[in-house]
Enzyme design. Structure first.
Site: not given
Length: 798
Positions: A699, A742
């Protein structure tokens, strides 16, 4: 396996001619030594010895090849398997190996004939067998021949009397005694058969005076004869008592028969009680037939035998199991929803799934129970959720911890042929719950182990398969039991360690970590009231303001769940309880400024965004086991030859992302005003701070590319921007996981904009909009859009 006599039998003796030959034959200076554990061989005696130890067998085989003579010594300690020189007596008997016989069980038996005595001077070899240096150990001639003959005659008569009185000695022994003529040979034969310990027999062997030796043997025989005569007298006296006991036995048997006719027998009462319980159960036809068969066997079994208790325990389990017993479900969906909301804040997916199950049950009346698996980090309430589900459904609650489970029989049970056999924990739990449709929590299903005792995960396949658990087979029960109405809820922290076939049987529901707002609400609604009660306080004694709870969450905990938060609140309550008990003054309403005085310096620093205007620095978003976090990625260019250096404790996937980002930037350098020579004339270094913490995953791909583009173009990344997404060589941006954690990390760090893949938009919609207030989300599909968004315009840097 040791070396010893192979069972009781009268020991043979050699004739007088052989005795004379033994005394005149030459004794070698060195002999292989055979240690004996619990017997002593005397000259003139033939005995069988079972040879089990490797060194002993090697010594016997060596004697068979070289002269057939072997030295026999007794051990001082019978428990030693590998005796040394100091563990052996010094005086022994030279034996001639008559024959080696292989027994039916595979062992070796050596027939040894005692020849003459010897003394062990030293052990010269211990492997592969003991070899000793020896010398003859001669006896003195009898000083008074007539007295010696009288002693021998007394020994013969006493020994024959013992043979007549003892039922354990064969009658052939008396004939052997009569046929032995020589005095010393008779003394040795009788001494070898005395029931005395090894040290006593060794003392007889070492005696050099024949008269003293004979006197000692005669004393022992007289003692044994007196014991036998006394035993005979006692047996004659108690024979009358035995006759009385036999009479009482027959009378008791008659009484038992009369009690059975009158229905007063305890055995019959137990059988009837079991039969009555079985009638009350809705046993299937096959189970009923099996139960009746076992019950009939129990009627025929004597209650004093062990089989009776085994069968009784089995039948008691059979009738105690809840065959066809079900708890009535509560179909008040609004009440169930209220219970779930009251006990747990958030977890909307799980609550919705439970309500769906109740709705179908209400409409249809019957359905196979779902197999749910709650997946999430520790402390988010997966296990406690099961109790709330049971409360909402109105069912019994069972929790079974699978952490560290290695034995398959814990699930399927033991077969009844084993000693101490028990049913599996599934049936044991249903027996305690007394219902066939409880809510059954299988806790920590990802921590099931496997070893030589089987694979419990494979045994769980039948339990958790809705198509198979209607006929679950337990090895102990030996009958099929219906588990289809049980509502199984499994919990797990990770999918990586769960068997793929087992995972296929379950419906996964992700239980994500809580946001700051959710933790604050949970603390206010559940944790604080609980800790007030547990510490003996009252609500008027203490209040925690919202800013105090926020400070607890941000400065003293870093987790996805609320376990550590609960412990910190408990620490606050202990401080308050201490001050109240000591009658000290303290603020009744605690605020953020009071936390440091109660709990000390904050343990964690908020991951606040720090503005950095240097080119080559980009902010990414990362997922950790304790929630989300922001991640700085730094890139720098220095004169060199195009070498790429990666630091920061990066995993293989993250290293591949860096290589992919650099390759993409090289391929599209012209589009961003970067010369091709810049890649050959400069070394590139990518570093991710917090180097002690391992990092991995795809990511960070777009963050690495943004940092590299910023470093090569000299254009810094715009203020307040963070990003997450995987990159391909074609420049596409791919979706990643952990979006909720996140984005909450970005919100805590007070960032303004988050850049995500357009395919992650569905994940953002599942987050409560109030949690993301002040944070805007931009969606992109390729790296061109990313760089246009994150890099400042050329020449704009101040």
């Amino acid at each position: 396996m040791g070396d010893d006599e192979s069972g009781f039998m009268p020991m043979f003796s050699m004739d007088e001619t052989s005795e004379e030959a033994a005394n005149t034959e030459v004794l070698p200076d060195r002999l292989p030594i055979l240690p004996l554990k619990n017997t002593v061989l005397l000259p003139g005696v033939v005995i069988p010895i079972t040879v089990g130890r490797e060194r002993s067998l090697a010594a016997v085989l060596d004697a068979q090849k070289h002269g057939r003579l072997i030295g026999v010594l007794a051990q001082r300690d019978a428990d030693l398997e590998v005796p040394s020189e100091t563990d052996l007596y010094r005086v022994g008997t030279v034996a001639r190996l008559v024959k080696i016989v292989r027994m039916p069980d595979g062992s070796q038996t050596a027939i040894l004939q005692g020849r003459r005595r010897f003394e062990l001077l030293a052990v010269e070899q211990e492997s592969p067998f003991i070899v000793g240096r020896v010398r003859p150990y001669e006896a003195l001639p009898p000083g008074d021949a007539r007295r010696f003959e009288a002693l021998v005659s007394s020994i013969r008569d006493t020994a024959q009397r013992i043979v007549e009185l003892s039922p354990n000695i064969p009658a052939d022994a008396g004939m052997v005694l009569r046929n032995i003529g020589q005095g010393e040979l008779l003394v040795n034969f009788v001494a070898n058969n005395l029931g005395v310990d090894v040290p006593t027999k060794q003392g007889i062997l070492e005696q050099t005076d024949p008269i003293a030796q004979s006197t000692a043997v005669l004393e022992m025989l007289n003692n044994e004869l007196q014991l036998l005569e006394l035993k005979t007298q006692i047996e004659d006296k108690v024979r009358v008592d035995l006759d009385k006991q036999q009479r009482d036995y027959f009378l008791n048997q008659q009484l038992k028969t009369i009690q059975e006719e009158l229905g007063q027998n305890t055995n019959e009462q137990e059988v009837n009680k079991l039969a009555e319980k079985a009638v009350a159960r809705s046993l299937p036809a096959s189970a009923r037939e099996h139960f009746d068969k076992e019950l009939a066997r129990m009627r025929r079994t004597n209650p004093a035998t062990p089989d009776y208790a085994v069968t009784l325990n089995y039948l008691e389990l059979f009738v105690d199991l809840p065959w066809g017993v079900f708890t009535e479900d509560s179909f008040d969906l609004k009440k169930a929803a209220a219970i779930l909301d009251e006990d747990h804040f958030g977890l909307e997916k799980v609550k919705e799934r439970i309500l769906e199950h109740l709705a179908v049950l209400k409409m249809k009346g019957d359905m196979k129970a779902p197999i749910l698996c709650l997946l999430g980090p520790p402390g988010v309430g997966k296990t406690s959720l099961g109790r709330s589900v049971a409360k909402a459904l109105g069912r019994q609650y069972i929790r079974m911890s699978l952490g560290g489970l290695h034995d398959e029989s814990e699930i399927r049970g033991h077969r009844r042929t084993y000693i101490g056999a028990m049913p599996g924990r599934i049936l044991q739990s249903l027996r305690k719950a007394k219902t066939s449709n409880p809510v059954f929590i299988l806790d920590e299903i990802d921590k099931v182990g496997r070893d030589f005792r089987g694979d419990p995960a494979a045994a769980l396949l039948e339990v958790l398969d809705p198509e198979q658990n209607g006929a679950f087979y337990d090895n102990y029960l030996e009958q099929e039991f219906d588990l289809s109405k049980v509502m199984f809820i499994a919990t797990a922290n990770s999918l990586s360690s769960i068997h793929p076939a087992l995972l296929d049987r379950m419906e996964l529901i992700a239980v994500d970590g809580y946001s700051l707002e959710e933790k604050t609400a949970i603390a206010k609604r559940h944790l604080v009231p609980k800790q007030i009660i547990e510490h003996g306080l009252k609500e008027k004694d203490i209040q925690l303001s919202d800013d105090a709870l926020v400070a607890l969450v941000k400065n003293y905990t870093r987790e996805s769940g609320v376990r550590e938060l609960d412990r910190q609140i408990a620490a606050v309550m202990r401080q308050v309880a201490k001050r109240k008990a000591m009658e000290e003054k303290y603020p009744k309403k605690l605020r953020e400024k009071d936390m440091e005085g109660l709990l000390g310096i904050p343990k964690y620093h908020n991951d606040r965004y720090e503005q950095d205007r240097s080119p080559g620095v980009a902010v990414g978003l990362a997922w950790t086991q304790v929630g989300g976090d922001i991640l700085y990625i730094e890139a720098s260019c220095s004169p060199g030859k195009g070498k790429l250096t990666l630091t920061g404790n990066l995993g293989d996937v993250m290293k591949e992302s860096a290589t992919t980002a650099l390759s993409f930037l090289k391929a599209h350098a012209a589009e961003w005003g970067i010369s091709a020579e810049a890649f050959h004339e400069n070394d590139v270094h990518i570093h991710v701070p917090a180097g002690a913490i391992p990092k991995d995953g795809p990511s960070a791909g777009i963050t690495m590319l943004s940092a590299l583009a910023s470093a090569f173009t000299g254009r810094p990344v715009r203020q307040g921007i963070c990003m997450t997404g995987e990159i391909t060589l074609r420049g596409r941006v791919l979706p990643v996981g952990g979006i909720k954690e996140k984005l909450l990390a970005a919100k805590r760090a007070e960032l303004k904009t988050a850049i995500l893949c357009a395919d992650n938009e569905k994940d953002v919609r599942e987050i409560n909009p109030s949690y993301l207030q002040g944070l805007s989300v931009s969606y992109v599909r390729n790296m061109g859009e990313v760089l246009e968004t994150v890099l400042e315009k050329a020449g704009k840097r101040k």
